[in-house]
Motif scaffolding. Structure first.
Motif, PDB file in Angstrom:
ATOM      1  N   GLN A 110      10.316  39.613  12.190  1.00  8.36           N
ATOM      2  CA  GLN A 110       9.984  41.017  12.419  1.00  8.36           C
ATOM      3  C   GLN A 110       8.977  41.139  13.562  1.00  8.36           C
ATOM      4  N   ARG A 111       7.972  40.242  13.571  1.00 12.49           N
ATOM      5  CA  ARG A 111       6.980  40.261  14.644  1.00 12.49           C
ATOM      6  C   ARG A 111       7.647  40.015  15.993  1.00 12.49           C
ATOM      7  N   ARG A 112       8.602  39.094  16.010  1.00  9.55           N
ATOM      8  CA  ARG A 112       9.323  38.798  17.256  1.00  9.55           C
ATOM      9  C   ARG A 112      10.125  40.010  17.724  1.00  9.55           C
ATOM     10  N   ARG A 113      10.809  40.676  16.767  1.00  6.32           N
ATOM     11  CA  ARG A 113      11.575  41.879  17.131  1.00  6.32           C
ATOM     12  C   ARG A 113      10.652  42.949  17.723  1.00  6.32           C
ATOM     13  N   GLU A 120      10.037  45.535  26.225  1.00  2.04           N
ATOM     14  CA  GLU A 120      11.076  46.344  26.881  1.00  2.04           C
ATOM     15  C   GLU A 120      10.530  47.736  27.224  1.00  2.04           C
ATOM     16  N   GLU A 121       9.792  48.330  26.284  1.00  6.55           N
ATOM     17  CA  GLU A 121       9.188  49.647  26.546  1.00  6.55           C
ATOM     18  C   GLU A 121       8.195  49.563  27.707  1.00  6.55           C
ATOM     19  N   ASN A 122       7.378  48.507  27.706  1.00  6.23           N
ATOM     20  CA  ASN A 122       6.400  48.345  28.790  1.00  6.23           C
ATOM     21  C   ASN A 122       7.084  48.136  30.135  1.00  6.23           C
ATOM     22  N   ARG A 123       8.194  47.421  30.114  1.00 10.21           N
ATOM     23  CA  ARG A 123       8.937  47.204  31.365  1.00 10.21           C
ATOM     24  C   ARG A 123       9.468  48.527  31.908  1.00 10.21           C
TER      25      ARG A 123
END
Length: 159
Positions: A110-113, A120-123
């Motif tokens: 879950q932490r990895r997800r 992705e949001e930051n990108r």
């Protein structure tokens, strides 16, 4: 009579007394008991020839039905219950360890997800966006420049 004839008679008399059975001791691994096993021997042992495989040290196998097992010493009821209780406790602890390990695995997944989603949001937030309003520009661009053009929803992106 000679000495050899006396010896032969002694041997024959001992064979007549106990010709068929031989008692051996074996250990039953599953129950951890010592068991006396009686194996029936043929009254007339025919000497074996040399085996075809050449393994002269191998003895001929006995049929399972010819082996007679006697019951060994039984455990007391209290000892059995004690062993059952110990087994139950070990099973519970192993289950708890497995469940804990599974929970740790799931938390890690879950932490990895979450991390992948956040990156992705930051990108997307850090992208430099240039809005093309003139469609004629797109027609004039070369193939290499057209590869880098991507469509985005501009309503979501807000700085």
């Amino acid at each position: 009579m000679t000495k050899t004839q006396d010896k032969v008679k002694n041997i024959l008399s001992t064979l007549k007394k106990n010709p068929t059975t031989e008692t051996t001791t074996a250990i039953d691994v599953e129950k951890s008991n010592v068991v006396n096993v009686q194996v029936e021997k043929k009254s007339q042992d025919i000497p074996r020839g040399r085996p075809k495989s050449g393994r002269i040290w191998k003895s001929p196998k006995q049929k399972f039905s010819s082996v007679k097992k006697t019951k060994g010493a039984h455990q007391k009821f209290e000892e059995k219950n004690k062993l059952r209780q110990q087994l139950k406790e070990t099973m519970e602890t192993s289950k708890a360890l497995r469940a804990e390990k599974q929970a740790q695995k799931e938390a890690h997944k879950q932490r990895r997800r979450d991390n992948i989603k956040k990156t992705e949001e930051n990108r997307l937030k850090s992208e430099i966006v240039q809005v093309i309003t003139n469609s004629a520009k797109v027609k004039r661009m070369k193939k290499k420049q057209l590869k880098f053009i991507e469509k985005r929803d501009t309503t979501k992106v807000s700085k």
